[in-house]
Every structure is written in structure tokens, then in C-alpha cells.
Design a protein around this motif. Structure first.
Motif: not given
Length: 292
Positions: A61-69, A71-90
Motif C-alpha cells: 500500500t502507499p503507507e507500506e511503501a512510504f514506511a520502507l523509505a 522507517p524511522d518516521a512513517p506516515a499514516s495513509a490519510p496523510d499520503l497521496c500518490v502522484i501518478s503520470w502517464v507518458l504517451p508514445q508519439t
């Protein structure tokens, strides 16, 4: 001042707009990608828990990924967001690739190799840009432990799926061959960053995971299945692509083709199921959607 969505999206677009960055290799000035699409998913969206149940407990989950990055100060899920992008082919790469029936085109192989390096650098760039502005962030696909594993239900999988993150962020829905159909089409690379930032989630203009697939909407189409030289896409399989057949074809056929006849190195290039389709450059007409 905390970054807002507009400034983040502009940062991503500016990175890709740089011709020194967005090119098909050191000896080719052709761009890899068109202008990116950017969207946001909430860190506590119920879809993350669903992905974990449906695909496998190894999925972060985003919370688990963030905790891996952090580990000494993880964040709770409501405080996180996921910024996603799509890079389309030409259009040029898509046109070249649509003409092929067995092997990947040279532009497609270039983008598969050099374009994913651009995508990796974009992950690092967005993460560093946010951190400079006091926002803790990480790119799950660059974390230690991100590696291919096996899902009992879906075969090859990974702890973080960029396509599923994009689906959660409202970019689009899956097609018959498992590719993500977005407003810019199905031919693209996808990336994301998890950030400790309060951003409004992008609304999802769909209800189900296959709403923008013409085959699932009408029972017709299936062009991606006919385009697959490995026979890994089956119209009757409800989106369950035979990933082993796809893997074997790439490792046994196209990697050697790219090495011997195109780039001089082995590249996991194919993507014939993404070009020459009604969904290659946008949402196909006749799809199911409750939105735009």
C-alpha cells in the motif's frame, strides 16, 4: 509554501518537454513521449487494500511503501497521496510499430529501453523536487525489494504496480491484454511517487476495471489478441493474459532481435498489443464510461 497539484504537474511536464531529456537515445533526437498526463490518488483509497487482497499480500500500500523509505518516521495513509503520470508514445513511434506483426519496431525498442530510463529519472526528479520543498516522498518502483514475484491469481506481479496506481488515480481502465487504456491511449510508460502531501484525488470517470475496453463493452474488437504474436491474449479469458507465453516470446524471440538487429543489447521489447488498435491513442468509441 507547500507544492500544489498545478506546480507538480508543471514540473513533470517541463521535465519531459526538455529535448535533452526526452530523446530516443544519445544518437537519436526523436522524442520518446508526448506531453504527460498527471493525476492523484488518495493514500487511504480503499483500492489499495483491494489490490493487496486480490493480487497478493506482497503488494505494498502507499503507507507500506512510504514506511520502507522512511522507517524511522512513517506516515499514516490519510496523510499520503500518490502522484501518478502517464507518458504517451508519439504518433511516429505508434505508426512505425503498427506496421509490424512479429518483431518490435526500432523506435518502440528505443523507447522501451531509453524511455524507461527517462521514466526512472523522472521518478527521482519528482521525489527530489518535493523533498527540496519540505515534502517527504519516495518512488516505490525504485525502493529496495521492488522485484518480480508470483501472484497465485495473476502469475507475474510486483510489490508496486504502476498501472494499478494509475487506475486508482483515475487515469484509465484495463484492456483485454492487461494494458491500461487512458485518455491518451494504451501505448505509454507509467510512473508514480508517494508523497506526504494533501492533494485532492482525481475523480475516476469509471466504475469497473475494464470500462474503457471496447471488447468488454461490446463483446467485439479483440484486435490486441490478433496482434499478439505469442498468442498470450485470449478474448475469452476476461483480461487474464497468459503472462508466461508473453515472457517466453520476449525472452526467446524479441530480445535477440533487438540485440542482433537493432540496438546491440537485449531489451524486453514487444508491445505489438499496444499499437494499431482502436485504443492506441485514446478511449475507443463505444466503451462504457460514466464520465468524459
Amino acid at each position: 509554501m507547500r507544492p500544489d497539484f498545478a506546480s507538480i504537474a508543471e514540473t513533470i511536464r517541463a521535465f519531459v518537454a526538455d529535448p535533452a531529456v526526452n530523446r530516443q537515445g544519445p544518437d537519436c533526437d526523436e522524442p520518446c513521449f508526448r506531453e504527460p498526463l498527471v493525476a492523484v490518488a488518495a493514500g487511504d483509497d480503499p483500492l489499495w487494500a483491494f489490490f493487496k487482497r486480490d493480487i497478493g499480500d506482497f503488494v505494498w500500500t502507499p503507507e507500506e511503501a512510504f514506511a520502507l523509505a522512511f522507517p524511522d518516521a512513517p506516515a499514516s495513509a490519510p496523510d499520503l497521496c500518490v502522484i501518478s503520470w502517464v507518458l504517451p508514445q508519439t504518433p511516429q513511434t505508434l505508426a512505425a510499430h503498427a506496421r509490424e506483426t512479429r518483431f518490435p519496431s526500432l523506435p518502440w525498442s528505443r523507447v522501451r529501453h531509453f524511455g524507461e530510463t527517462i521514466n526512472e529519472n523522472l521518478r527521482r526528479h519528482v521525489t527530489a523536487w518535493l523533498c527540496k520543498r519540505g515534502v517527504r516522498a519516495c518512488a516505490p518502483a525504485l525502493l529496495p525489494g521492488f522485484e518480480r514475484t508470483i501472484s497465485a491469481k495473476y502469475h507475474f506481479a510486483s510489490p508496486w504496480s504502476e498501472r494499478h496506481a494509475a487506475y486508482a488515480a483515475g487515469h484509465g481502465t484495463f484492456g483485454l491484454s492487461d494494458g491500461l487504456i487512458t485518455r491518451a491511449g494504451k501505448a505509454h510508460r507509467v510512473g508514480s511517487v508517494v508523497a506526504e502531501l494533501s492533494l485532492q484525488a482525481t475523480p475516476r470517470a469509471y466504475e469497473g476495471p475494464y470500462d474503457w475496453c471496447l471488447h468488454h463493452a461490446t463483446g467485439k474488437c479483440g484486435v490486441c489478441a490478433r496482434r499478439c504474436p505469442a498468442g498470450s491474449v485470449r478474448p475469452s479469458a476476461q483480461g487474464r493474459r497468459d503472462k508466461q507465453k508473453c515472457f517466453d516470446y520476449i525472452r526467446g524471440t524479441t530480445q535477440a532481435h533487438v540485440r542482433d538487429r537493432q540496438l546491440g543489447i537485449e531489451v524486453s521489447s514487444c508491445g505489438l498489443c499496444q499499437a494499431g488498435l482502436p485504443c492506441s491513442t485514446g478511449i475507443p468509441r463505444g466503451k462504457r464510461s460514466r464520465g468524459r
